[in-house]
Motif scaffolding. Structure first.
Motif, PDB file in Angstrom:
ATOM      1  N   ASN A  94       5.264  76.399 -29.071  1.00  0.00           N
ATOM      2  CA  ASN A  94       4.404  75.313 -29.543  1.00  0.00           C
ATOM      3  C   ASN A  94       5.169  74.469 -30.564  1.00  0.00           C
ATOM      4  N   ILE A  95       5.719  73.343 -30.115  1.00  0.00           N
ATOM      5  CA  ILE A  95       6.562  72.520 -30.994  1.00  0.00           C
ATOM      6  C   ILE A  95       5.737  71.839 -32.094  1.00  0.00           C
ATOM      7  N   ALA A  96       4.447  71.657 -31.842  1.00  0.00           N
ATOM      8  CA  ALA A  96       3.594  71.014 -32.853  1.00  0.00           C
ATOM      9  C   ALA A  96       3.537  71.858 -34.131  1.00  0.00           C
ATOM     10  N   LEU A  97       3.585  73.192 -33.970  1.00  0.00           N
ATOM     11  CA  LEU A  97       3.587  74.075 -35.150  1.00  0.00           C
ATOM     12  C   LEU A  97       4.867  73.886 -35.959  1.00  0.00           C
ATOM     13  N   GLU A  98       5.977  73.649 -35.261  1.00  0.00           N
ATOM     14  CA  GLU A  98       7.266  73.430 -35.948  1.00  0.00           C
ATOM     15  C   GLU A  98       7.241  72.101 -36.708  1.00  0.00           C
ATOM     16  N   CYS A  99       6.694  71.069 -36.048  1.00  0.00           N
ATOM     17  CA  CYS A  99       6.602  69.760 -36.717  1.00  0.00           C
ATOM     18  C   CYS A  99       5.753  69.881 -37.976  1.00  0.00           C
ATOM     19  N   LYS A 116       3.869  60.597 -33.466  1.00  0.00           N
ATOM     20  CA  LYS A 116       3.862  59.990 -32.131  1.00  0.00           C
ATOM     21  C   LYS A 116       5.132  60.416 -31.414  1.00  0.00           C
ATOM     22  N   VAL A 117       5.107  60.323 -30.090  1.00  0.00           N
ATOM     23  CA  VAL A 117       6.200  60.902 -29.305  1.00  0.00           C
ATOM     24  C   VAL A 117       6.863  59.838 -28.423  1.00  0.00           C
ATOM     25  N   ILE A 118       8.171  59.698 -28.564  1.00  0.00           N
ATOM     26  CA  ILE A 118       8.918  58.835 -27.637  1.00  0.00           C
ATOM     27  C   ILE A 118       9.628  59.732 -26.635  1.00  0.00           C
ATOM     28  N   THR A 119       9.514  59.395 -25.354  1.00  0.00           N
ATOM     29  CA  THR A 119      10.098  60.194 -24.283  1.00  0.00           C
ATOM     30  C   THR A 119      11.421  59.560 -23.851  1.00  0.00           C
ATOM     31  N   THR A 120      12.533  60.292 -23.928  1.00  0.00           N
ATOM     32  CA  THR A 120      13.794  59.695 -23.455  1.00  0.00           C
ATOM     33  C   THR A 120      13.744  59.501 -21.938  1.00  0.00           C
ATOM     34  N   HIS A 121      13.097  60.443 -21.236  1.00  0.00           N
ATOM     35  CA  HIS A 121      12.861  60.295 -19.797  1.00  0.00           C
ATOM     36  C   HIS A 121      11.951  61.427 -19.355  1.00  0.00           C
ATOM     37  N   VAL A 122      11.356  61.241 -18.175  1.00  0.00           N
ATOM     38  CA  VAL A 122      10.361  62.218 -17.722  1.00  0.00           C
ATOM     39  C   VAL A 122      11.012  63.259 -16.813  1.00  0.00           C
ATOM     40  N   GLN A 132       1.239  66.322 -17.507  1.00  0.00           N
ATOM     41  CA  GLN A 132       0.906  65.075 -16.816  1.00  0.00           C
ATOM     42  C   GLN A 132      -0.126  64.345 -17.652  1.00  0.00           C
ATOM     43  N   GLY A 133       0.047  63.055 -17.826  1.00  0.00           N
ATOM     44  CA  GLY A 133      -0.950  62.313 -18.595  1.00  0.00           C
ATOM     45  C   GLY A 133      -0.611  60.838 -18.652  1.00  0.00           C
ATOM     46  N   LYS A 134      -1.606  60.061 -19.004  1.00  0.00           N
ATOM     47  CA  LYS A 134      -1.424  58.610 -19.097  1.00  0.00           C
ATOM     48  C   LYS A 134      -0.712  58.295 -20.410  1.00  0.00           C
ATOM     49  N   PRO A 135       0.367  57.489 -20.366  1.00  0.00           N
ATOM     50  CA  PRO A 135       1.040  57.187 -21.623  1.00  0.00           C
ATOM     51  C   PRO A 135       0.192  56.293 -22.522  1.00  0.00           C
ATOM     52  N   PHE A 136       0.423  56.391 -23.803  1.00  0.00           N
ATOM     53  CA  PHE A 136      -0.223  55.516 -24.783  1.00  0.00           C
ATOM     54  C   PHE A 136       0.418  54.129 -24.714  1.00  0.00           C
ATOM     55  N   HIS A 139      11.916  67.762 -21.107  1.00  0.00           N
ATOM     56  CA  HIS A 139      11.787  66.827 -22.234  1.00  0.00           C
ATOM     57  C   HIS A 139      10.337  66.570 -22.630  1.00  0.00           C
ATOM     58  N   ILE A 140       9.403  67.093 -21.855  1.00  0.00           N
ATOM     59  CA  ILE A 140       7.991  66.728 -22.073  1.00  0.00           C
ATOM     60  C   ILE A 140       7.096  67.957 -22.279  1.00  0.00           C
ATOM     61  N   GLY A 141       7.743  69.106 -22.565  1.00  0.00           N
ATOM     62  CA  GLY A 141       6.997  70.372 -22.651  1.00  0.00           C
ATOM     63  C   GLY A 141       5.914  70.397 -23.707  1.00  0.00           C
ATOM     64  N   GLY A 142       6.103  69.649 -24.792  1.00  0.00           N
ATOM     65  CA  GLY A 142       5.107  69.666 -25.875  1.00  0.00           C
ATOM     66  C   GLY A 142       4.264  68.403 -25.935  1.00  0.00           C
ATOM     67  N   HIS A 143       4.371  67.561 -24.926  1.00  0.00           N
ATOM     68  CA  HIS A 143       3.582  66.322 -24.919  1.00  0.00           C
ATOM     69  C   HIS A 143       2.082  66.612 -25.009  1.00  0.00           C
ATOM     70  N   LYS A 144       1.684  67.753 -24.474  1.00  0.00           N
ATOM     71  CA  LYS A 144       0.254  68.099 -24.451  1.00  0.00           C
ATOM     72  C   LYS A 144      -0.367  68.207 -25.847  1.00  0.00           C
ATOM     73  N   TYR A 145       0.466  68.360 -26.872  1.00  0.00           N
ATOM     74  CA  TYR A 145      -0.075  68.484 -28.226  1.00  0.00           C
ATOM     75  C   TYR A 145      -0.336  67.127 -28.876  1.00  0.00           C
ATOM     76  N   TYR A 146       0.041  66.043 -28.199  1.00  0.00           N
ATOM     77  CA  TYR A 146       0.000  64.720 -28.840  1.00  0.00           C
ATOM     78  C   TYR A 146      -0.724  63.684 -27.982  1.00  0.00           C
ATOM     79  N   ASP A 147      -1.248  62.636 -28.668  1.00  0.00           N
ATOM     80  CA  ASP A 147      -1.976  61.569 -27.978  1.00  0.00           C
ATOM     81  C   ASP A 147      -1.118  60.333 -27.763  1.00  0.00           C
ATOM     82  N   LYS A 148      -0.284  60.030 -28.748  1.00  0.00           N
ATOM     83  CA  LYS A 148       0.477  58.780 -28.668  1.00  0.00           C
ATOM     84  C   LYS A 148       1.831  59.022 -28.025  1.00  0.00           C
ATOM     85  N   ILE A 149       1.849  58.900 -26.699  1.00  0.00           N
ATOM     86  CA  ILE A 149       3.073  59.147 -25.936  1.00  0.00           C
ATOM     87  C   ILE A 149       3.655  57.807 -25.484  1.00  0.00           C
TER      88      ILE A 149
END
Ligand code: ZN
Ligand code: ZN
Length: 260
Positions: free
Chosen positions: A51-56, A65-71, A132-136, A75-85
């Motif tokens: 759980n990378i959110a615990l580390e942050c 907020k999360v910037i994705t270098t690529h899908v 999987q999710g809709k980007p912000f 690279h996207i394993g912890g995206h589920k913890y965040y809304d602003k992708i």
């Protein structure tokens, strides 16, 4: 109590910039956390093993907020913890609708080589899923993203994936390069890769004026500028030898290979 079991390693790049690394996995993955005055930004979110959110949270209590270098899955394993992708518009479809790879083959990649650190509590490869999710926000080349007073620039570097980006912070000279360049095997052989665009993207980053340090997603996490020039020369050589096409093989260079 730490449910992540020291899976992650936090390293300070400067007082407000950190690498959050997963050295126990064969891919040696790095996410990067940039802290601004009132918010923070995570560049990629890791393998999704812990759980990378615990580390942050250990580093900052500011919203992230999360910037994705690529899908790609790693690279996207912890995206589920965040809304602003944030993601480049050319990789956005994969984020929303899934990668064109089966979950079975991704699970095989996750466990391809034995882990070298204790796994986080409750990790079960049979339950491993890809986000999987809709980007912000969908990104384009040249976009500027503000992290409070910090500003980063989006540089579109397609080739490894259609919407691959590098992220430049002109103020510090930090360039976060995702999977464009790193020490090890560079991948330009998937159907979705484009070796010619890949070569042009490497060239593009060697032309950037303000770069002082290079932070890749895999293996050694702080590379000199000279490394980018070395990779560029390698691609130039492959171009001369007419090898920039799928199936041309595994090309070995000093410190890295290019698989096309
Ligand atoms: Zn990748
Ligand atoms: Zn990767």
């Amino acid at each position: 109590m730490n449910p992540n079991n020291d899976w992650f390693t936090i390293e300070e790049i400067d007082r407000f910039t950190f690498a959050i690394s997963e050295y126990g996995h064969w891919e040696q993955f790095h996410s990067y956390l940039l802290i601004g005055q009132n918010e923070a930004c995570l560049i990629d979110s890791g393998l999704g093993i812990g759980n990378i959110a615990l580390e942050c949270r250990k580093i900052t209590d500011k919203p992230v907020k999360v910037i994705t270098t690529h899908v790609h899955w790693d690279h996207i394993g912890g995206h589920k913890y965040y809304d602003k992708i944030y993601v480049h518009k050319d990789d956005s479809n994969w984020l929303e609708n899934g990668l064109p790879i089966s979950i079975e083959s991704i699970r095989k990649s996750v466990t391809k080589i034995p882990f070298t650190k204790p796994l986080p509590e409750g990790f079960d490869i049979n339950k491993y899923e890809v986000y999987q999710g809709k980007p912000f926000c969908e990104l384009s080349d040249g976009d500027i993203i503000e992290i409070s007073e910090r500003r980063v620039e989006i540089i579109h570097t397609p080739g490894h994936s259609p919407g691959h980006i590098c992220i430049l912070e002109p103020e510090t000279g930090y360039l976060f390069v995702g999977d464009l360049i790193y020490q090890g095997d560079l991948f330009a052989f998937f159907d979705s890769t484009d070796p010619i665009k890949y070569a042009a993207s490497v060239r593009k980053i060697t032309k950037l004026k303000k770069v002082k340090r290079i932070f890749p997603s895999h293996n050694q996490n702080d590379l000199p500028i000279s490394f980018a020039h070395k990779v560029n020369q390698a691609f130039e050589e492959l171009k001369r030898r007419k090898k920039l096409k799928h199936g041309s093989g595994i090309h070995k260079f000093d410190g890295f290979t290019i698989k096309i």
